[in-house]
Design a protein around this motif. Structure first.
Motif, PDB file in Angstrom:
ATOM      1  N   ALA A 167      -7.834  53.081 -34.679  1.00 15.45           N
ATOM      2  CA  ALA A 167      -7.725  52.384 -33.395  1.00 15.45           C
ATOM      3  C   ALA A 167      -6.843  51.150 -33.539  1.00 15.45           C
ATOM      4  O   ALA A 167      -6.059  50.833 -32.642  1.00 15.45           O
ATOM      5  N   ALA A 168      -6.959  50.457 -34.661  1.00  9.98           N
ATOM      6  CA  ALA A 168      -6.130  49.269 -34.863  1.00  9.98           C
ATOM      7  C   ALA A 168      -4.672  49.663 -35.088  1.00  9.98           C
ATOM      8  O   ALA A 168      -3.762  49.060 -34.514  1.00  9.98           O
TER       9      ALA A 168
ATOM     10  N   LYS B  94       4.158  50.762 -27.553  1.00 13.35           N
ATOM     11  CA  LYS B  94       4.582  51.386 -26.298  1.00 13.35           C
ATOM     12  C   LYS B  94       3.744  52.609 -25.940  1.00 13.35           C
ATOM     13  O   LYS B  94       3.590  52.945 -24.782  1.00 13.35           O
ATOM     14  N   ILE B  95       3.255  53.304 -26.982  1.00 13.12           N
ATOM     15  CA  ILE B  95       2.471  54.519 -26.754  1.00 13.12           C
ATOM     16  C   ILE B  95       1.032  54.221 -27.157  1.00 13.12           C
ATOM     17  O   ILE B  95       0.690  54.213 -28.333  1.00 13.12           O
ATOM     18  N   GLY B  96       0.171  53.967 -26.185  1.00 15.52           N
ATOM     19  CA  GLY B  96      -1.214  53.619 -26.498  1.00 15.52           C
ATOM     20  C   GLY B  96      -2.071  54.857 -26.692  1.00 15.52           C
ATOM     21  O   GLY B  96      -1.670  55.971 -26.347  1.00 15.52           O
ATOM     22  N   MET B  97      -3.270  54.634 -27.269  1.00 15.76           N
ATOM     23  CA  MET B  97      -4.150  55.780 -27.477  1.00 15.76           C
ATOM     24  C   MET B  97      -5.600  55.358 -27.295  1.00 15.76           C
ATOM     25  O   MET B  97      -6.008  54.298 -27.750  1.00 15.76           O
ATOM     26  N   VAL B  98      -6.363  56.208 -26.615  1.00 18.74           N
ATOM     27  CA  VAL B  98      -7.801  55.981 -26.496  1.00 18.74           C
ATOM     28  C   VAL B  98      -8.487  57.186 -27.127  1.00 18.74           C
ATOM     29  O   VAL B  98      -8.164  58.327 -26.809  1.00 18.74           O
ATOM     30  N   PHE B  99      -9.409  56.906 -28.034  1.00 22.46           N
ATOM     31  CA  PHE B  99      -9.976  57.979 -28.852  1.00 22.46           C
ATOM     32  C   PHE B  99     -11.237  58.561 -28.218  1.00 22.46           C
ATOM     33  O   PHE B  99     -11.716  58.085 -27.194  1.00 22.46           O
ATOM     34  N   GLN B 100     -11.776  59.569 -28.896  1.00 22.66           N
ATOM     35  CA  GLN B 100     -12.982  60.205 -28.375  1.00 22.66           C
ATOM     36  C   GLN B 100     -14.177  59.261 -28.438  1.00 22.66           C
ATOM     37  O   GLN B 100     -14.883  59.061 -27.458  1.00 22.66           O
TER      38      GLN B 100
END
Ligand SMILES: Nc1ncnc2c1ncn2[C@@H]1O[C@H](COP(=O)(O)OP(=O)(O)OP(=O)(O)O)[C@@H](O)[C@H]1O
Ligand SMILES: [Mg+2]
Lengths: 277, 259
Positions: A167-168, B94-100
Motif C-alpha cells: 500500500a505504501a 499518478k496511478i493509485g491503487m486500493v487493495f482488497q
C-alpha cells in the motif's frame, strides 16, 4: 475414559506440573534473595564506595555506575547494529542465501557460552591495549546483544503484513520511507520490547566481563581503564573472606535480579500495551 | 483476442500485445484493449483468471518481486509505462491503487491521508490540511472522523478504513485509480457507499475495478473486460456483456453467476 481424553488429561497434568516446578524455583530464589539480602540494602549501598577490606559499611556506588556505563555503551553499540542488520535481513535480504546464512550464524551465536565471547574480546582488545578496560567490557556485551536484537527484529518485521508495504509503495513511497515510516512504525512496540529483552539478557552477565572490564580499586569511569560492575563485584565479594563483603554481595544480587526482572516486566507490559491498542 | 478499441470518447490507456510472466509461468497472454478516459472499466472473470495480475501491471506493482516480467506495451496518455527507464515513484503517484483488504498505516487518520501528499512534496501546512479535508470529504468519511483526525487510523472500522484508503489515494489527484476487489470484505452499506464514491470519482479520473460481484460490475461500470486463463475473452460496453455477450464462455460465466 477414551484414549484421546486420557492423553489430553495427561498432557495437561504434566505441563502444569512442569510449570509449577519452574515457578517454585523462581520464587524460592527470589524469596531467599529478599530474605537474606534485603536488610543489607540501604542508602549507603547506592551512595558510598568500598571501604578498606575487613572494615564495615561502604557501598556499591562505583559498581552500580560502572554497570550502567558498561551496559549503556554496549547498548549504544549493539542496538543500532542489531536493528539495522535486522531491518536488512527482513527488508532487503529476505530469503536470499546470504540472509539465511546470517540468520543461522545469529542463531549459533546466541548459544555460544558468554565466557567464550569474553576470551575472544580479551584476545582482540585487552591484549593489544595492554590492560582491561570498560570499553572491552562493553564490546563483549554488545556482541552478546547483537544476534539477539538481529533475530528478534528480523522476526518481528517479517510479521508485518506485506499488504501494508504494498500500500505504501502504491502511493509512490521510496523504499526507505516504506521501511522507516510504515514497517518499523507498525512493529515499533515489538522492537522496543526486543531491545529491552536484549538489555536484560546482558545485564546479569559476569563471565565476559571478568576477562574484559575486570574490576578496579579506583573509582574511574574512563573507557580505557578497568571498571567495577555489579556482577563482577558481586562475584569478588561473594568469594572473599569478609562478612561485610558477603553482605554487599547480597545487596548487589538483589539490585541485579530486580533490574533484570524490571526490564523483563517492562517489555511484557509493552507487548500487552500493543495488543490493547 | 484481436485488438478492439471501440470506445466512444477520449482514450486513456492502450494495452498492446501484452503478456505477463511470473517467472516462467505466463499469467496474461496477448492482451489488446483500451480504456476510455474518466469512466469505470470492470475486470471480471473466474478465480485465477488474472484479474489481480492485470490490475497490478498498471502501477508496476510486480516490479517489487524478482523474476516477474512484462512483454508488450501499456500506453497511458501515449507513454509506455513498461519502459524500464520510467520513474516508478512518479508513475505510482499518478496511478493509485486500493487493495482488497483495508491497509490503514499505523499513524493518525490525518497522517494517513497526508502520507501521499508529503511524498509529492506538499509541505505547506495549510495546503496539506486543505487537501486532507478535501480528500476525506471526497471519500465520504469526513463527518465520521472530523473530531478525531489525530486518533490512530487502525481503530476505525473496516469500511471506514477502506474509505480512508480511498481518501489517501484520491488526495494526490491520480489520473487512474485501480481497485482490486476493494469491497469484497465489506458489508452491503459500506459497499454501496464505496460504489457511489467510485462513480463520483470516475467523473474526474479513470477507474479500473476488479470485481467478483457481477451486479456490482453492472451497477458501476461503463465497460467490462472478461478474462479467463489470462486471456481477454470479451470486451465491450457493460450492458452488452451482460445482456448480449457474443462469446459462449462469457455467456456461461454470466449465466452461472446470475442463476
Ligand atoms: N506471485 C505469483 N507467482 C506465481 N503465480 C501467481 C502469482 N500470483 C498469481 N499467480 C497465478 O496467476 C494466475 C492469475 O492469478 P490472479 O491472482 O491474477 O487471479 P485473479 O483473477 O485475481 O483471481 P481471484 O479472483 O481469485 O483473485 C493464477 O493462476 C495464479 O495462480
Ligand atoms: Mg484477485
Amino acid at each position: 475414559m477414551s484414549k484421546r481424553r486420557f492423553l489430553n488429561y495427561l498432557g495437561l497434568t504434566v505441563s502444569t506440573l512442569s510449570a509449577l516446578i519452574g515457578l517454585f524455583f523462581l520464587f524460592w530464589i527470589i524469596i531467599s534473595l529478599i530474605y537474606k539480602g534485603f536488610h543489607y540494602l540501604n542508602w549507603n549501598v547506592f551512595t558510598q564506595n568500598a571501604v578498606a577490606p575487613g572494615d564495615n559499611g561502604g557501598g556499591l556506588k562505583f559498581a552500580i555506575l560502572g554497570q550502567l556505563e558498561v551496559v549503556g555503551i554496549a547498548s549504544l553499540i549493539g542496538i543500532p547494529i542489531g536493528l539495522l542488520a535486522g531491518i536488512y535481513l527482513s527488508e532487503y535480504g529476505k530469503d536470499s542465501f546470504t540472509s539465511n546464512v546470517i540468520r543461522n550464524i545469529c542463531d549459533a551465536m546466541t548459544s555460544i557460552p558468554s565466557i567464550i565471547i569474553g576470551i575472544f574480546i580479551y584476545a582482540l582488545l585487552v591484549v593489544p591495549m595492554g590492560n582491561f578496560s570498560a570499553l572491552a567490557g562493553s564490546v563483549a556485551l554488545s556482541i552478546l546483544m547483537i544476534p539477539i536484537v538481529i533475530s528478534s527484529v528480523d522476526n518481528i518485521l517479517r510479521l508485518v503484513p506485506n499488504e501494508l508495504r504494498e500500500a505504501a509503495y502504491a502511493l509512490g513511497a521510496p523504499k526507505y520511507v516504506v521501511i522507516f515510516k510504515v514497517v518499523v512504525k507498525e512493529a515499533i512496540v515489538g522492537i522496543i520490547s526486543a531491545i529491552l529483552i536484549a538489555i536484560s539478557r546482558v545485564l546479569g552477565e559476569t563471565a565476559p566481563l571478568l576477562f574484559t572490564s575486570f574490576n578496579s580499586n579506583f573509582e574511574s569511569y574512563k573507557l580505557n581503564k578497568p571498571i567495577g560492575t555489579l556482577t563482577v563485584t558481586m562475584y569478588d565479594y561473594a568469594m572473599g573472606p569478609y562478612d561485610n563483603w558477603h553482605h554487599l554481595a547480597w545487596a548487589a544480587a538483589i539490585i541485579l535480579t530486580f533490574s533484570v526482572l524490571l526490564f523483563n516486566i517492562a517489555s511484557r507490559l509493552f507487548s500487552y500495551w500493543r495488543f490493547s491498542h | 483476442m484481436s485488438y478492439t478499441c471501440k470506445i466512444d470518447g477520449k482514450l486513456k490507456i492502450d494495452v498492446r500485445d501484452f503478456n505477463f510472466y511470473y517467472g516462467n509461468k505466463k499469467a496474461l497472454s496477448d492482451l489488446n484493449f483500451c480504456v476510455k478516459e474518466n469512466t469505470i472499466l470492470a475486470l471480471i472473470g473466474p478465480s485465477g483468471s488474472g484479474k489481480t495480475t492485470l490490475a497490478r501491471c498498471f502501477n508496476r506493482m510486480h516490479d517489487l518481486y524478482p523474476n516477474n516480467h512484462y512483454e508488450g506495451r501499456i500506453l497511458i496518455d501515449n507513454k509506455d509505462i513498461l519502459d524500464p527507464k520510467i520513474d516508478l515513484i512518479e508513475l505510482r503517484n499518478k496511478i493509485g491503487m486500493v487493495f482488497q483488504k483495508p491497509t490503514a498505516f499505523p499513524m493518525s487518520i490525518f497522517e494517513n491521508v497526508a502520507f501521499g501528499l508529503k511524498l509529492i512534496g506538499i509541505k505547506n501546512k495549510t495546503e496539506l490540511e486543505d487537501r486532507v479535508v478535501q480528500a476525506l470529504k471526497g471519500a465520504a468519511l469526513w463527518d465520521e472522523v472530523k473530531d478525531r483526525l489525530n486518533k490512530l487510523a487502525t481503530n476505525l472500522s473496516g469500511g471506514q478504513q477502506q474509505r480512508l484508503c480511498i481518501a489517501r489515494a484520491i488526495a494526490v489527484n491520480p489520473e487512474v485509480l485501480v481497485f482490486d476487489e476493494s469491497t469484497a470484505s465489506l458489508d452491503p452499506i459500506s459497499t454501496s457507499k464505496i460504489e457511489d464514491l467510485m462513480i463520483e470519482a470516475s467523473k474526474k479520473l479513470t477507474i479500473i475495478a476488479v470485481t467478483h460481484n457481477l451486479q456490482q460490475a453492472a451497477r458501476i461500470s461503463e465497460y467490462t473486460l472478461f478474462l479467463m486463463n489470462g486471456e481477454a475473452i470479451e470486451y465491450d460496453k457493460t450492458d452488452v456483456i451482460f445482456t448480449n455477450p457474443k462469446d459462449k464462455r462469457t455467456q456461461n460465466y454470466i449465466m452461472g453467476k446470475f442463476g
